[in-house]
Scaffold this motif. Structure first.
Motif, mmCIF file in Angstrom:
data_model
loop_
_atom_site.group_PDB
_atom_site.id
_atom_site.type_symbol
_atom_site.label_atom_id
_atom_site.label_comp_id
_atom_site.label_asym_id
_atom_site.label_seq_id
_atom_site.Cartn_x
_atom_site.Cartn_y
_atom_site.Cartn_z
ATOM 1 N N TYR A 139 0.808 -1.208 0.000
ATOM 2 C CA TYR A 139 0.000 0.000 0.000
ATOM 3 C C TYR A 139 0.844 1.262 0.000
ATOM 4 C CZ TYR A 139 -4.094 -2.877 0.749
ATOM 5 O OH TYR A 139 -5.090 -3.799 0.585
ATOM 6 N N LEU A 140 2.095 1.163 0.412
ATOM 7 C CA LEU A 140 2.944 2.341 0.502
ATOM 8 C C LEU A 140 4.283 2.081 -0.178
ATOM 9 C CD1 LEU A 140 2.379 3.371 4.239
ATOM 10 C CD2 LEU A 140 1.389 4.453 2.218
ATOM 11 N N SER A 141 4.780 3.108 -0.838
ATOM 12 C CA SER A 141 6.145 3.085 -1.340
ATOM 13 C C SER A 141 6.928 4.154 -0.589
ATOM 14 C CB SER A 141 6.191 3.372 -2.848
ATOM 15 O OG SER A 141 5.814 4.718 -3.101
ATOM 16 N N MET A 142 8.230 4.165 -0.778
ATOM 17 C CA MET A 142 9.079 5.185 -0.174
ATOM 18 C C MET A 142 9.831 5.883 -1.297
ATOM 19 S SD MET A 142 11.688 4.889 3.051
ATOM 20 C CE MET A 142 10.341 4.964 4.223
ATOM 21 N N PRO A 143 9.252 6.959 -1.869
ATOM 22 C CA PRO A 143 9.902 7.643 -2.991
ATOM 23 C C PRO A 143 11.266 8.214 -2.644
ATOM 24 C CG PRO A 143 7.597 8.260 -2.840
ATOM 25 C CD PRO A 143 7.922 7.499 -1.596
ATOM 26 N N TYR A 144 11.433 8.690 -1.405
ATOM 27 C CA TYR A 144 12.762 9.171 -1.030
ATOM 28 C C TYR A 144 13.012 8.959 0.459
ATOM 29 C CZ TYR A 144 10.349 13.609 0.208
ATOM 30 O OH TYR A 144 9.510 14.565 0.721
ATOM 31 N N TYR A 155 23.686 8.062 -9.814
ATOM 32 C CA TYR A 155 22.661 7.164 -9.282
ATOM 33 C C TYR A 155 22.844 5.776 -9.870
ATOM 34 C CZ TYR A 155 20.591 11.699 -8.259
ATOM 35 O OH TYR A 155 20.387 12.989 -7.827
ATOM 36 N N THR A 156 22.634 4.760 -9.031
ATOM 37 C CA THR A 156 22.745 3.375 -9.485
ATOM 38 C C THR A 156 21.409 2.809 -9.927
ATOM 39 O OG1 THR A 156 22.448 2.540 -7.232
ATOM 40 C CG2 THR A 156 24.712 2.963 -7.962
ATOM 41 N N ILE A 157 20.305 3.343 -9.369
ATOM 42 C CA ILE A 157 18.955 2.930 -9.755
ATOM 43 C C ILE A 157 18.102 4.188 -9.862
ATOM 44 C CG2 ILE A 157 17.004 1.403 -9.288
ATOM 45 C CD1 ILE A 157 18.712 -0.103 -7.303
ATOM 46 N N SER A 158 17.355 4.331 -10.936
ATOM 47 C CA SER A 158 16.528 5.510 -11.131
ATOM 48 C C SER A 158 15.207 5.390 -10.387
ATOM 49 C CB SER A 158 16.238 5.721 -12.618
ATOM 50 O OG SER A 158 17.370 6.198 -13.287
ATOM 51 N N GLN A 159 14.680 6.540 -10.003
ATOM 52 C CA GLN A 159 13.331 6.618 -9.461
ATOM 53 C C GLN A 159 12.349 6.647 -10.613
ATOM 54 O OE1 GLN A 159 11.514 10.400 -8.223
ATOM 55 N NE2 GLN A 159 11.538 9.598 -6.136
ATOM 56 N N LEU A 160 11.287 5.848 -10.519
ATOM 57 C CA LEU A 160 10.276 5.822 -11.557
ATOM 58 C C LEU A 160 9.291 6.971 -11.380
ATOM 59 C CD1 LEU A 160 9.558 1.993 -11.697
ATOM 60 C CD2 LEU A 160 10.880 3.342 -13.324
ATOM 61 N N SER A 161 8.372 7.092 -12.308
ATOM 62 C CA SER A 161 7.416 8.205 -12.300
ATOM 63 C C SER A 161 6.303 7.959 -11.297
ATOM 64 C CB SER A 161 6.819 8.368 -13.690
ATOM 65 O OG SER A 161 5.898 7.314 -13.926
ATOM 66 N N GLY A 162 5.427 8.957 -11.170
ATOM 67 C CA GLY A 162 4.286 8.833 -10.278
ATOM 68 C C GLY A 162 3.361 7.690 -10.653
ATOM 69 N N GLY A 163 3.271 7.360 -11.946
ATOM 70 C CA GLY A 163 2.421 6.263 -12.373
ATOM 71 C C GLY A 163 2.862 4.927 -11.835
ATOM 72 N N SER A 164 4.123 4.832 -11.419
ATOM 73 C CA SER A 164 4.661 3.615 -10.811
ATOM 74 C C SER A 164 4.950 3.829 -9.338
ATOM 75 C CB SER A 164 5.933 3.173 -11.547
ATOM 76 O OG SER A 164 5.666 2.900 -12.891
ATOM 77 N N ASN A 165 4.246 4.787 -8.754
ATOM 78 C CA ASN A 165 4.346 5.080 -7.327
ATOM 79 C C ASN A 165 5.749 5.515 -6.924
ATOM 80 O OD1 ASN A 165 2.959 5.460 -4.956
ATOM 81 N ND2 ASN A 165 2.876 3.311 -4.384
ATOM 82 N N ASN A 166 6.499 6.081 -7.871
ATOM 83 C CA ASN A 166 7.834 6.612 -7.613
ATOM 84 C C ASN A 166 8.763 5.584 -6.981
ATOM 85 O OD1 ASN A 166 6.070 9.514 -6.825
ATOM 86 N ND2 ASN A 166 7.480 9.400 -8.550
ATOM 87 N N MET A 167 8.568 4.322 -7.349
ATOM 88 C CA MET A 167 9.440 3.270 -6.834
ATOM 89 C C MET A 167 10.738 3.233 -7.618
ATOM 90 S SD MET A 167 6.670 0.254 -6.121
ATOM 91 C CE MET A 167 6.078 0.320 -7.803
ATOM 92 N N LEU A 168 11.676 2.414 -7.167
ATOM 93 C CA LEU A 168 12.930 2.244 -7.880
ATOM 94 C C LEU A 168 12.711 1.349 -9.092
ATOM 95 C CD1 LEU A 168 15.475 1.808 -4.952
ATOM 96 C CD2 LEU A 168 14.993 3.850 -6.300
ATOM 97 N N ALA A 169 13.394 1.681 -10.183
ATOM 98 C CA ALA A 169 13.231 0.944 -11.430
ATOM 99 C C ALA A 169 13.597 -0.523 -11.243
ATOM 100 C CB ALA A 169 14.107 1.567 -12.515
ATOM 101 N N GLY A 170 12.796 -1.386 -11.871
ATOM 102 C CA GLY A 170 13.080 -2.810 -11.812
ATOM 103 C C GLY A 170 12.348 -3.531 -10.714
ATOM 104 N N GLY A 171 11.493 -2.829 -9.964
ATOM 105 C CA GLY A 171 10.754 -3.473 -8.892
ATOM 106 C C GLY A 171 11.529 -3.478 -7.592
ATOM 107 N N PRO A 172 10.986 -4.068 -6.545
ATOM 108 C CA PRO A 172 11.647 -4.078 -5.239
ATOM 109 C C PRO A 172 13.018 -4.743 -5.344
ATOM 110 C CG PRO A 172 9.380 -4.853 -5.070
ATOM 111 C CD PRO A 172 9.689 -4.754 -6.522
ATOM 112 N N PRO A 173 14.085 -4.005 -5.076
ATOM 113 C CA PRO A 173 15.417 -4.563 -5.325
ATOM 114 C C PRO A 173 15.985 -5.336 -4.140
ATOM 115 C CG PRO A 173 15.608 -2.272 -4.706
ATOM 116 C CD PRO A 173 14.133 -2.596 -4.706
ATOM 117 N N ASN A 174 16.722 -6.346 -4.451
ATOM 118 C CA ASN A 174 17.680 -6.898 -3.506
ATOM 119 C C ASN A 174 18.995 -6.221 -3.863
ATOM 120 O OD1 ASN A 174 19.664 -8.351 -2.160
ATOM 121 N ND2 ASN A 174 18.616 -10.313 -2.407
ATOM 122 N N PHE A 175 19.463 -5.314 -3.012
ATOM 123 C CA PHE A 175 20.591 -4.474 -3.384
ATOM 124 C C PHE A 175 21.868 -5.273 -3.611
ATOM 125 C CE2 PHE A 175 17.759 -1.465 -1.165
ATOM 126 C CZ PHE A 175 17.563 -0.586 -2.210
#
Length: 448
Positions: free
Chosen positions: A128-133, A191-211
């Motif tokens: 239900y929640l993402s963490m854009p920053y 940056y190593t991973i880009s932030q996606l747009s608002g349409g993707s809830n400003n998540m990190l590109a590629g889905g939830p990462p295992n860093f």
């Protein structure tokens, strides 16, 4: 279990704000309902939950937090957000050919800015929640040196126009800003991973990462260089450049970062000029060019925003956008014009918006169904071919400011779309080359 974890996190943040010095929380909620009717006999009237103010399907919720020391030299910021799409892909498998879109008409497997040229199958993770920053910062030498590290989001170099209203976007990495003289800001970021747009809830590109699996070759990281200069009561000039990168991959396999133009991670330059010299007039001009190295495969956007404040009650505005396409085959440009006016009777503000777009369509006329004020989409057409789109739109609305933090807007958006090409390719709701679409809506925003 995840629901209880989210509740626990929110409780900690809210409780902590009571006891911790210099911790502040703010945010807002935006949602509403619209009754959508078209002249398509094959589609019944629909009710859609939509946030006009935040341009979000369903709703938008934001909780922002910040803290800093008394000297304002060290601090941290975070944001929790829920909006639009509450699912996201956690694993991606790409095969076959074609383009995969979600129910909103946006590419899947990574978000708005990822167009997967293949069939994508993925496992959904629900949240239900993402963490854009989430980042810490330092500000030293009398504001001459600033650095931020973590999930960075910084608006210093964001454009102020109506349409683009963006920067090169941030992500997971570090940003350094220098201010050697008053009014001048120089920014460098990686940056190593880009932030996606608002349409993707400003998540990190590629889905939830295992860093552990998200290291990136140095040459493939995203590097941003920016420069802005403001002369008070005269002008603001900004320019930023993003390198071609693979920080927004849609899939990953060993050293194979999957990416393409629709990640918007080709090299790109943004230029902006704001005129500040005339009281009561806002004038902003923005230009965006991608793929600088290939003059036969470029998208160019020019956006102009003009606002004239006649007095404390009466305001007029004109927004214009031009979409140009450099391709090996000549393409027709797209043009959008939005004229609007508002008059404030105390806390009641009537407004009228008129839009004409050639080489484009209204989002409301498609299964997408978006009806915010920028709910229009450019559509490329080959020059000298009868495949052109156009739309004329009228939107009367009234905003009721209940207090300084809360408003309700009532409005009606009426669109007349036309398309000269093959009707099956038009993307309109139902069949036919012409489409009338209308939405009567109620929009609510509460800030806290």
């Amino acid at each position: 279990m995840k629901k209880y974890l989210i509740i626990a996190i929110l409780t900690v943040f809210i409780t902590g704000s009571v006891f911790a010095q210099n911790i502040t929380l703010d945010g807002y909620i935006n949602s509403g309902l619209g009754l959508i009717i078209t002249d398509s006999k094959s589609h019944e009237p629909q009710i859609r939950a939509f946030g006009v103010d935040s341009e979000s399907q369903g709703y938008r919720f934001r909780l922002n937090g910040s803290t800093q020391n008394e000297e304002r030299t060290i601090g941290a910021r975070f944001r929790l957000q829920g909006q639009r799409n509450l699912t996201f892909p956690s694993s991606v498998n790409i095969t076959g050919s074609g383009s995969v879109l979600d129910s909103n008409g946006d590419p899947v497997a990574g978000g708005d800015y990822v167009d997967v040229n293949g069939t994508a199958t993925f496992t959904n993770t629900y949240g239900y929640l993402s963490m854009p920053y989430l980042y810490g910062w330092v500000n030293l030498l009398d504001n001459k040196f600033y650095a931020a590290a973590g999930l960075v989001d910084d608006s210093t170099y964001q454009t102020a126009d109506w349409w683009y209203n963006e920067d090169q976007t941030e992500g997971l990495g570090i940003l350094v800003r220098l201010a050697p003289v008053n009014g001048l800001s120089i920014g460098v970021a990686a940056y190593t991973i880009s932030q996606l747009s608002g349409g993707s809830n400003n998540m990190l590109a590629g889905g939830p990462p295992n860093f552990t699996d998200r290291a990136i070759n140095a040459k493939d990281a995203k590097y941003v260089f920016a420069l802005a200069y403001t002369l008070p009561d005269a002008f603001h000039l900004g320019v930023s450049y993003r390198t071609k990168n693979k920080a927004a991959w849609s899939g990953y396999s060993g050293t194979d970062y999957r990416y393409n133009r629709d990640n918007f991670e080709l090299d790109q330059i943004i230029g902006e000029l704001r005129i500040l010299a005339i009281k009561g007039i806002t004038a902003v001009v923005v230009g965006v060019v991608d793929n600088l190295r290939d003059s036969k495969d470029q998208n160019l956007i020019f956006s102009e925003t003009f606002t004239f404040k006649i007095n404390d009650q009466f305001t007029l505005g004109l927004n214009a956008v031009q979409f140009l396409y450099n391709r090996s085959v000549s393409m027709d440009p797209s043009f959008l014009f939005n004229a609007w006016g508002s008059y404030a009777f105390g806390n009641v503000i009537p407004r009228i918006d008129l839009v004409y777009m050639t080489g484009g369509r209204s989002r409301l006329s498609t299964t997408d169904g978006r009806y915010h004020r920028k709910g229009f989409q450019e559509r490329m057409g080959v020059a000298d071919v009868d495949d052109d789109y156009s739309v004329f739109s009228v939107r009367p609305s009234v905003r009721f400011n209940l207090n300084s933090r809360t408003h309700i807007e009532i409005g009606n958006m009426l669109n007349f779309d036309s398309y000269n090409g093959n009707e099956t390719a038009s993307g309109f709701i139902g069949a036919g080359n012409n489409r009338m679409s209308n939405v009567f809506y109620l929009d609510f925003r509460w800030s806290f």
